[in-house]
Design a protein around this motif. Structure first.
Motif, PDB file in Angstrom:
ATOM      1  N   GLN A   1       0.800  -1.214   0.000  1.00 13.63           N
ATOM      2  CA  GLN A   1       0.000   0.000   0.000  1.00 13.63           C
ATOM      3  C   GLN A   1       0.840   1.275   0.000  1.00 13.63           C
ATOM      4  O   GLN A   1       0.632   2.177  -0.812  1.00 13.63           O
ATOM      5  N   LYS A   2       1.836   1.337   0.906  1.00 16.60           N
ATOM      6  CA  LYS A   2       2.558   2.615   1.001  1.00 16.60           C
ATOM      7  C   LYS A   2       3.414   2.856  -0.237  1.00 16.60           C
ATOM      8  O   LYS A   2       3.655   3.995  -0.625  1.00 16.60           O
ATOM      9  N   ASN A   3       3.834   1.780  -0.879  1.00 14.41           N
ATOM     10  CA  ASN A   3       4.586   1.951  -2.124  1.00 14.41           C
ATOM     11  C   ASN A   3       3.701   2.532  -3.215  1.00 14.41           C
ATOM     12  O   ASN A   3       4.110   3.398  -3.984  1.00 14.41           O
ATOM     13  N   MET A   4       2.466   2.052  -3.270  1.00 12.15           N
ATOM     14  CA  MET A   4       1.536   2.554  -4.273  1.00 12.15           C
ATOM     15  C   MET A   4       1.252   4.032  -4.021  1.00 12.15           C
ATOM     16  O   MET A   4       1.215   4.826  -4.951  1.00 12.15           O
ATOM     17  N   GLU A   5       1.105   4.371  -2.730  1.00 11.47           N
ATOM     18  CA  GLU A   5       0.833   5.778  -2.408  1.00 11.47           C
ATOM     19  C   GLU A   5       2.006   6.658  -2.806  1.00 11.47           C
ATOM     20  O   GLU A   5       1.835   7.750  -3.338  1.00 11.47           O
ATOM     21  N   PHE A   6       3.209   6.158  -2.555  1.00  6.94           N
ATOM     22  CA  PHE A   6       4.396   6.918  -2.918  1.00  6.94           C
ATOM     23  C   PHE A   6       4.442   7.134  -4.427  1.00  6.94           C
ATOM     24  O   PHE A   6       4.715   8.231  -4.919  1.00  6.94           O
ATOM     25  N   LEU A   7       4.128   6.077  -5.164  1.00  4.75           N
ATOM     26  CA  LEU A   7       4.129   6.155  -6.621  1.00  4.75           C
ATOM     27  C   LEU A   7       3.124   7.195  -7.099  1.00  4.75           C
ATOM     28  O   LEU A   7       3.408   8.010  -7.979  1.00  4.75           O
ATOM     29  N   ILE A   8       1.933   7.169  -6.495  1.00  6.43           N
ATOM     30  CA  ILE A   8       0.897   8.139  -6.878  1.00  6.43           C
ATOM     31  C   ILE A   8       1.375   9.557  -6.622  1.00  6.43           C
ATOM     32  O   ILE A   8       1.171  10.461  -7.425  1.00  6.43           O
ATOM     33  N   SER A   9       2.055   9.746  -5.487  1.00 12.93           N
ATOM     34  CA  SER A   9       2.543  11.095  -5.181  1.00 12.93           C
ATOM     35  C   SER A   9       3.570  11.543  -6.211  1.00 12.93           C
ATOM     36  O   SER A   9       3.621  12.716  -6.592  1.00 12.93           O
ATOM     37  N   LEU A  10       4.366  10.593  -6.687  1.00 17.29           N
ATOM     38  CA  LEU A  10       5.345  10.945  -7.718  1.00 17.29           C
ATOM     39  C   LEU A  10       4.636  11.391  -8.992  1.00 17.29           C
ATOM     40  O   LEU A  10       4.969  12.414  -9.584  1.00 17.29           O
ATOM     41  N   LEU A  11       3.627  10.607  -9.382  1.00 22.42           N
ATOM     42  CA  LEU A  11       2.936  10.920 -10.635  1.00 22.42           C
ATOM     43  C   LEU A  11       2.165  12.230 -10.546  1.00 22.42           C
ATOM     44  O   LEU A  11       1.962  12.912 -11.540  1.00 22.42           O
ATOM     45  N   ASN A  12       1.732  12.562  -9.332  1.00 26.87           N
ATOM     46  CA  ASN A  12       0.954  13.787  -9.167  1.00 26.87           C
ATOM     47  C   ASN A  12       1.818  15.027  -9.094  1.00 26.87           C
ATOM     48  O   ASN A  12       1.311  16.146  -9.082  1.00 26.87           O
ATOM     49  N   SER A  13       3.121  14.838  -9.018  1.00 26.14           N
ATOM     50  CA  SER A  13       3.996  15.994  -8.824  1.00 26.14           C
ATOM     51  C   SER A  13       3.921  16.950 -10.013  1.00 26.14           C
ATOM     52  O   SER A  13       3.732  16.544 -11.149  1.00 26.14           O
ATOM     53  N   GLU A  14       4.100  18.233  -9.724  1.00 28.74           N
ATOM     54  CA  GLU A  14       4.140  19.234 -10.781  1.00 28.74           C
ATOM     55  C   GLU A  14       5.404  19.115 -11.609  1.00 28.74           C
ATOM     56  O   GLU A  14       5.452  19.479 -12.771  1.00 28.74           O
ATOM     57  N   LYS A  15       6.462  18.627 -10.942  1.00 31.77           N
ATOM     58  CA  LYS A  15       7.754  18.615 -11.620  1.00 31.77           C
ATOM     59  C   LYS A  15       7.815  17.458 -12.624  1.00 31.77           C
ATOM     60  O   LYS A  15       7.531  16.304 -12.284  1.00 31.77           O
ATOM     61  N   GLU A  16       8.218  17.803 -13.832  1.00 25.59           N
ATOM     62  CA  GLU A  16       8.343  16.785 -14.870  1.00 25.59           C
ATOM     63  C   GLU A  16       9.316  15.686 -14.507  1.00 25.59           C
ATOM     64  O   GLU A  16       9.098  14.524 -14.821  1.00 25.59           O
ATOM     65  N   THR A  17      10.408  16.066 -13.881  1.00 27.55           N
ATOM     66  CA  THR A  17      11.429  15.071 -13.563  1.00 27.55           C
ATOM     67  C   THR A  17      10.863  14.033 -12.605  1.00 27.55           C
ATOM     68  O   THR A  17      11.172  12.846 -12.696  1.00 27.55           O
ATOM     69  N   VAL A  18      10.015  14.489 -11.678  1.00 28.23           N
ATOM     70  CA  VAL A  18       9.487  13.568 -10.661  1.00 28.23           C
ATOM     71  C   VAL A  18       8.388  12.680 -11.250  1.00 28.23           C
ATOM     72  O   VAL A  18       8.366  11.466 -11.019  1.00 28.23           O
ATOM     73  N   SER A  19       7.469  13.291 -12.014  1.00 27.79           N
ATOM     74  CA  SER A  19       6.410  12.454 -12.600  1.00 27.79           C
ATOM     75  C   SER A  19       7.029  11.487 -13.598  1.00 27.79           C
ATOM     76  O   SER A  19       6.593  10.347 -13.741  1.00 27.79           O
ATOM     77  N   GLY A  20       8.088  11.949 -14.289  1.00 31.88           N
ATOM     78  CA  GLY A  20       8.800  11.065 -15.206  1.00 31.88           C
ATOM     79  C   GLY A  20       9.409   9.874 -14.481  1.00 31.88           C
ATOM     80  O   GLY A  20       9.422   8.752 -14.995  1.00 31.88           O
ATOM     81  N   LEU A  21       9.892  10.118 -13.263  1.00 31.87           N
ATOM     82  CA  LEU A  21      10.442   9.035 -12.460  1.00 31.87           C
ATOM     83  C   LEU A  21       9.356   8.014 -12.150  1.00 31.87           C
ATOM     84  O   LEU A  21       9.551   6.798 -12.278  1.00 31.87           O
ATOM     85  N   GLY A  22       8.175   8.521 -11.744  1.00 30.52           N
ATOM     86  CA  GLY A  22       7.065   7.619 -11.447  1.00 30.52           C
ATOM     87  C   GLY A  22       6.754   6.717 -12.626  1.00 30.52           C
ATOM     88  O   GLY A  22       6.601   5.501 -12.496  1.00 30.52           O
ATOM     89  N   ALA A  23       6.686   7.337 -13.804  1.00 28.53           N
ATOM     90  CA  ALA A  23       6.387   6.552 -15.005  1.00 28.53           C
ATOM     91  C   ALA A  23       7.460   5.516 -15.276  1.00 28.53           C
ATOM     92  O   ALA A  23       7.162   4.373 -15.636  1.00 28.53           O
ATOM     93  N   SER A  24       8.732   5.884 -15.089  1.00 24.04           N
ATOM     94  CA  SER A  24       9.782   4.912 -15.416  1.00 24.04           C
ATOM     95  C   SER A  24       9.830   3.780 -14.397  1.00 24.04           C
ATOM     96  O   SER A  24      10.235   2.670 -14.720  1.00 24.04           O
ATOM     97  N   ILE A  25       9.387   4.027 -13.166  1.00 25.05           N
ATOM     98  CA  ILE A  25       9.304   2.930 -12.195  1.00 25.05           C
ATOM     99  C   ILE A  25       8.284   1.906 -12.689  1.00 25.05           C
ATOM    100  O   ILE A  25       8.508   0.693 -12.638  1.00 25.05           O
ATOM    101  N   ILE A  26       7.153   2.403 -13.172  1.00 23.77           N
ATOM    102  CA  ILE A  26       6.129   1.490 -13.691  1.00 23.77           C
ATOM    103  C   ILE A  26       6.677   0.706 -14.879  1.00 23.77           C
ATOM    104  O   ILE A  26       6.550  -0.518 -14.962  1.00 23.77           O
ATOM    105  N   THR A  27       7.297   1.431 -15.821  1.00 23.03           N
ATOM    106  CA  THR A  27       7.811   0.779 -17.032  1.00 23.03           C
ATOM    107  C   THR A  27       8.816  -0.308 -16.701  1.00 23.03           C
ATOM    108  O   THR A  27       8.855  -1.348 -17.326  1.00 23.03           O
ATOM    109  N   ARG A  28       9.633  -0.070 -15.703  1.00 28.28           N
ATOM    110  CA  ARG A  28      10.666  -1.050 -15.358  1.00 28.28           C
ATOM    111  C   ARG A  28      10.125  -2.200 -14.543  1.00 28.28           C
ATOM    112  O   ARG A  28      10.406  -3.362 -14.815  1.00 28.28           O
TER     113      ARG A  28
END
Lengths: 741, 200
Positions: free
Chosen positions: A146-173
């Motif tokens: 659960q807490k990992n999923m929440e962390f991931l969501i927070s990454l994707l919700n970030s305004e910063k492109e670098t951070v949301s991009g990180l969230g996406a690449s975690i999923i892809t990998r």
């Protein structure tokens, strides 16, 4: 003013400055290391070997402590940014670097720093983490917590492109299983990714496309939920992106659509989208960069195993386009490999594609090349040949493009070599061209045989695959293959440590001796030896056992002298067959073994008695011979093979037949066969017919059974043309071994 | 129309002009003007031939750009080599080529040809007349600088080309097409954009 070259400090000097007590010296050294390694793989490697990564990771760790203790803020931030950037660069596209960063324990520190208040720090850290997640060495992310999923969501919700991009690449990998895909869907991640598709920046759209493809892969349930009515028409936004102005976006969108197509039969199946995808991918080949390198791989994933798409691609001139790119030369190895594999997929099923491929023209300067091909086909010329017949002309044309493939066989890159072999394997599935002798020539055979000794196993296996087809040659002699040492090499490879190499070498040998003349077979057998062959029959790997038995089958098929092979060295081979049939782990082994016995039983009385003895060897107190087990098998080919063996054993013209028939009756085999009169398989019924409808005339009986033990010519002729073609088609690789004749 | 002008100023990096234009017209630049300043510093360094400085500045801005763009990195290193040759620093140039550029060509064979072209500059006494002399020309620096500018723009998710030139091209194309079908008032002089009546 032009810059002067500053005398750069040696790497070891720089490294020692990293541990300096003076912050100024330290931060300058850190920045210098970073600037030296960015873009420079060679420098990354040399700094790595000097132990730079732990040193930099140490600076990062120390700076975090400073942050906690609220020390000098600007300086600390500077250290954090530079060290994170350096670590990120070490990890960029460089697996050894990723491993070093992970080993140095920097990963948890980087994660913590995502919460740092300074934007530049967060940017640097997010980039570094994204570089790590682009490598397959990245630590696995557990989405199911659960807490990992929440962390991931927070990454994707970030305004910063670098951070949301990180969230996406975690999923892809990290997203691999259907369970994880579903968990991501349930957490609303796909909705978020979709909004990035529509409203995000270029890099967010690209990252989103990659992540979506990962979540969709092989998961029709998630796809249909995503494409359902609640989220508007999300598939259309992906389709629109396939026509985007940026080539990378177009490629990623196509790849996402292909994943959806391949996973789910309900979506994207109309001819419009199929044609569009083909055209977009072919056009992307023109991109000079990485996008153009990856486009042929996406093309392969679209058309592989799908005849309808291969036809559409043929009509879209795909083969011409690929050929055009290969002709240009000096290709990036990835692109070269991709194009060869795409051509292999195109030619894998359709004869029209293979014909098209082999009729491609070359540049005028290559007009001298066909000498090699023509000369070895027995047409000797001292000057430029004029094709005297249409066959010669065809051969000459084919030799142009085969020269291109032959070049790839000797490429310095292993992936390219393997891809060239796979391409050859597809093209050589053409019985027509095999019969016309297109491939049994020096241009192809010599480099191919050289690949048997290739340092890469996958290249060896691919070369064996292509060879397996080429040696099934009806018209020209196989002497070229023997002359360049091909046969001896195959036998050497049958002793390889790698089971895939052993089984594929045996496959090639099996095809090589199919319908070959006695001398050739004797040559193979004496080189192979009875002890090697029997040990291969008893190999630990089932695939090797199967091919070894099939090889025996083809070896003893024909002249009665050849049957003596199985009796050599005290019946080593015959004994091995018997033991293997007792404990056959899969039907294919039984099939090949029984046909081998069937061929042995087509010889003389001695041979038939030996086979009979084998069938009735007891194991412990098992009363039932494996014959009954095979007759009751679900596999129709196994039933057929077994019945044919019994046909040979009970051939009425042989004196021992009545006695053998009696034994079979006592073992319940005759009644078993009587029960099979209504077998669903036609081949079984035909075979049974021969047991019970025996012609009284000895001559016709002999004509029907022949000395060959398998279905004789006269019966073969009675089969329809279609059936005969079917049988012929089964001769080549990827299909069962040569059989009826 | 204002957005087109602003887009042009921003993409080309005319910060001061963009600021003034924003004040006068109220058009939003659509991008943080501070990032333009950083980008312009990089471009200026490249234009002046200060390649090392340009590289450091790009890496400060976004270390990923050069790490993921081998073509651009090679071009910058090549420019460095050209500057060394221009200054007559032959030994340093050769050392630099060996240490820094040769590994690039090893990693990526398509660079080999360019590398050889650049090295051949050293072979000529009179570089102004030789085939590769164009490498020494100021236009090469401008080319490099413009590539760098484009790479930075793309990394900031901004389009690397201003819209205005493409629109003008489209105008001319449309007029060419229309010429075959109708007579109409057209623009012949782009600089004053006056509509001229069709002549018969």
């Amino acid at each position: 003013m032009p810059s002067a070259t500053v005398n750069k400090p040696r790497p070891s000097e720089l490294l020692s400055r990293l541990t300096s007590a003076e912050p100024e010296v330290k931060v300058r050294a850190l920045r210098e290391v970073k600037n030296q390694i960015i873009g420079n793989r060679t420098k990354k490697l040399s700094f790595l070997k000097l132990g730079a990564v732990p040193a930099v990771a140490g600076i990062l760790a120390d700076s975090i402590d400073d942050v906690t203790e609220n020390n000098n803020c600007n300086n600390t931030n500077n250290f954090l940014v530079q060290s994170a950037a350096a670590l990120g660069s070490f990890a960029c596209g460089f697996d050894a670097g990723v491993q070093a960063v992970l080993d140095a324990g920097a990963f948890p520190n980087l994660l913590r720093l995502l919460a740092n208040p300074n934007e530049k720090v967060v940017d640097a850290v997010a980039r570094a983490l994204r570089m790590i997640y682009q490598s397959k060495l990245a630590p696995k992310y557990d989405f199911l917590q659960q807490k990992n999923m929440e962390f991931l969501i927070s990454l994707l919700n970030s305004e910063k492109e670098t951070v949301s991009g990180l969230g996406a690449s975690i999923i892809t990998r990290s997203c691999e299983t259907n369970l994880e895909q579903k968990a991501l869907f349930d957490a609303g991640i796909l909705r978020k990714l979709n909004s990035l598709l529509e409203g995000g920046s270029l890099s967010q759209r690209d990252a989103s496309l990659e992540s979506l493809a990962t979540v969709f892969r092989n998961n029709p349930e998630v796809i249909s939920k995503f494409a359902g009515p609640e989220i508007g028409r999300p598939l259309s936004s992906i389709i629109d992106l396939a026509k985007d102005r940026y080539p990378r976006t177009r490629l990623l969108a196509c790849m996402c659509l292909i994943v959806i197509r391949n996973a789910s039969p309900h979506f994207l199946q109309d001819i419009g989208i199929k044609t569009k995808l083909i055209h977009i991918l072919l056009e992307l080949l023109d991109d000079p960069g990485q996008v153009g390198d990856e486009a042929p791989f996406a093309f392969s994933s679209l058309i592989a195993q799908k005849e309808d798409l291969q036809k559409l691609a043929l009509e879209a001139n795909a083969i011409d386009k690929f050929h055009h790119h290969i002709k240009k030369g000096s290709l990036h190895p990835r692109r070269y490999e991709g194009i060869l594999l795409a051509l292999a997929d195109m030619c894998s099923k359709l004869e029209s594609c293979r014909t098209k491929f082999l009729s491609l023209q070359a540049k005028p300067s290559q007009s001298l090349e066909p000498f090699k091909a023509l000369a070895s086909n027995g047409i000797h010329t001292a000057t430029k040949p004029k094709p005297s017949s249409s066959r010669d002309q065809e051969l000459m044309l084919a030799s142009f493009v085969l020269n291109l493939v032959a070049d790839a066989l000797t490429d310095y890159n292993a992936g390219v070599r393997a891809a060239a072999c796979i391409c050859l394997k597809s093209v050589t599935r053409s019985i027509q061209k095999l019969s016309a002798g297109y491939f049994m020539n020096e241009t192809i055979v010599i480099p191919l045989v050289q690949l048997f000794l290739d340092p890469s196993t996958s290249v060896q296996v691919a070369a064996l695959g292509a060879t397996s087809n080429i040696v099934v040659d009806f018209t020209t002699s196989k002497s070229i293959f023997v002359q360049c040492g091909g046969m001896k090499q195959l036998i050497q490879l049958a002793k390889s440590m790698e089971s895939s190499v052993r089984s594929n070498a045996l496959w090639a040998l099996k095809n090589f001796v199919f319908q070959a003349d006695n001398r050739l077979k004797e040559g193979v057998f004496s080189e192979l030896t009875a002890s090697l062959l029997s040990s291969l029959i008893r190999d630990p790997e089932p695939s090797v056992q199967e091919q070894a038995l099939a090889l025996v089958r083809n070896l003893v098929d024909g002249c009665i002298n050849l049957i003596e092979f199985v009796f050599a060295e005290d019946g080593l081979i015959l004994g091995a067959i018997g033991r293997q049939l007792q404990c056959a782990s899969k039907a294919e082994i039984g099939i090949q073994g029984m046909y081998a016995l069937c061929n042995v039983a087509s010889g003389n009385e001695f041979h038939r008695e030996a086979v009979m003895q084998l069938l009735f060897t007891q194991m412990g107190d098992k009363n039932q011979s494996f014959v009954v087990k095979f007759l009751q098998s679900n596999d129709s080919q196994l039933r057929t093979a077994t019945v044919w063996t019994i046909v040979n054993l009970t051939c009425p013209s042989s004196p021992g037949a009545p006695c053998r028939l009696e034994k079979l009756r006592n073992a319940g085999i005759v009644s078993q066969i009587k029960n099979m009169v209504n077998d669903p398989c036609v081949d079984v019924k035909v075979a049974i017919f021969f047991i019970f409808r025996i012609s009284p005339c000895e001559n016709s009986a002999r004509a029907i059974y022949g000395f060959r033990g398998q279905l004789s010519m006269s019966v073969f002729i009675h089969y329809s043309e279609y059936k005969r073609q079917e049988i012929l088609k089964q001769l080549v690789f990827q299909s069962s071994s040569p059989l009826f004749f | 129309m204002n957005k087109l002008v602003m887009n042009f100023l921003v993409t080309k990096g005319y910060v001061e002009a963009a600021k003034k234009f924003r004040m006068e017209s109220g058009t939003h630049p659509g991008i943080d003007l501070a990032t333009i300043t950083d980008r312009m510093a990089v471009k200026k360094a490249a234009q002046c031939g200060n390649v090392e400085d340009a590289i450091e500045k790009i890496n400060d801005l976004n270390p990923e750009i050069l790490d993921t763009n081998p073509q651009l990195f090679f071009q910058l290193q090549q420019q460095r080599l050209i500057e060394l040759i221009r200054n007559g620093k032959v030994e340093e140039a050769l050392e630099f080529a060996q240490e820094e550029l040769a590994p690039r060509a090893e990693e990526n064979q398509s660079f080999l040809e360019e590398l050889e072209r650049t090295i051949s500059l050293l072979a000529f006494e009179d570089t102004s007349n030789c085939q590769v002399g164009e490498l020494l020309d100021i236009s090469q620096r401008l080319k490099t600088a413009s590539e760098v500018n484009a790479a930075v723009l793309t990394s900031q998710s901004h389009e690397k080309d201003p819209k205005l030139p493409s629109l003008l091209k489209m105008l001319i194309w449309a007029q060419n097409k229309l010429d075959k079908k109708a007579a109409y008032p057209c623009i012949n002089d782009l600089s004053n954009a006056r509509l001229e009546e069709p002549t018969f």
